[in-house]
Design an enzyme around this catalytic site. Sequence first.
Site, PDB file in Angstrom:
ATOM      1  CG  ASP A  28      -2.017  -0.944   1.232  1.00 22.73           C
ATOM      2  OD1 ASP A  28      -2.029  -1.813   0.338  1.00 22.73           O
ATOM      3  OD2 ASP A  28      -2.896  -0.858   2.110  1.00 22.73           O
ATOM      4  CG  ASP A  29       0.113   3.815   2.234  1.00 22.08           C
ATOM      5  OD1 ASP A  29      -1.055   3.600   1.854  1.00 22.08           O
ATOM      6  OD2 ASP A  29       0.429   3.881   3.437  1.00 22.08           O
ATOM      7  CG  HIS A  78      -4.365   2.751  -0.864  1.00 19.46           C
ATOM      8  ND1 HIS A  78      -5.226   1.894  -0.221  1.00 19.46           N
ATOM      9  CD2 HIS A  78      -3.499   3.195   0.091  1.00 19.46           C
ATOM     10  CE1 HIS A  78      -4.895   1.822   1.061  1.00 19.46           C
ATOM     11  NE2 HIS A  78      -3.865   2.607   1.277  1.00 19.46           N
ATOM     12  CG  HIS A  82      -3.721   7.052   2.882  1.00 19.47           C
ATOM     13  ND1 HIS A  82      -4.041   7.019   4.223  1.00 19.47           N
ATOM     14  CD2 HIS A  82      -3.240   5.823   2.566  1.00 19.47           C
ATOM     15  CE1 HIS A  82      -3.755   5.815   4.706  1.00 19.47           C
ATOM     16  NE2 HIS A  82      -3.271   5.068   3.725  1.00 19.47           N
ATOM     17  CG  HIS A 169       2.260   0.101   4.427  1.00 21.83           C
ATOM     18  ND1 HIS A 169       1.991  -0.821   5.415  1.00 21.83           N
ATOM     19  CD2 HIS A 169       1.111   0.806   4.223  1.00 21.83           C
ATOM     20  CE1 HIS A 169       0.731  -0.676   5.816  1.00 21.83           C
ATOM     21  NE2 HIS A 169       0.177   0.297   5.094  1.00 21.83           N
TER      22      HIS A 169
END
Length: 219
Positions: A28-29, A78, A82, A169
């Site tokens: 993620d991210d 995503h 965020h 991540h």
Amino acid sequence: MSPTQSPTESAAPQVDCSLEHCVALTFDDGPDQYTQNLLDTLKSTNTPATFFLIGSKVQNFPSMVQRMGTEGHQVGSHTWDHADITTLSATELKQQLERTDEAIKEVTGNSPSVFRPPLGHHDESHNEQVPYPVILWDTNSHDGRIKDSQKIADAIMDTVHPGSIVLMHDTRNTTVQAVPELVSQLKAQGYTLVTIDQLFAGELTNSVAYSSGPQVTGK
């Protein structure tokens, strides 16, 4: 190709996760400064993964996002920045998703095929507005609080099981450093590493939340 599947990623080999002990590594991210090293590791170990990208970052690292598609990884959304989707209006959520979709499509030529809500925050009313399968997880690396790469790998190995979706991540160097050892341990224990689409054999429904893959019925 199923109705929910995007051709963003290169054609991946067929894997029957009802027979194989499959695990999906997800990140993620990103994309971020450490993503390139992660992609190098995944390539050298022939390991597919699924990336849930922040739309506002995509234009800063276009070559990395292109690599994800060409090297057999799956690309997901995503949100744009965020955002906690449970705090958004229908219009705001649509804008978040459309901006991210456009950013990824501009770089790869295709839309994201799956979605992960930031922080894992979601509810039925917001899920219904998401035009992708909603992908959660059941194995947490805890890489937000664990700052040691070996301990990150250990935390995953302690709870991983056939059908696991692993949360990591690629914005954290210790996480990227944990991946070679993690992949080695998973493969040594007989796991087959797959994308989300491979885990579910492409049988995913838009707006529905999934936290783990199908149970192994054979082998």
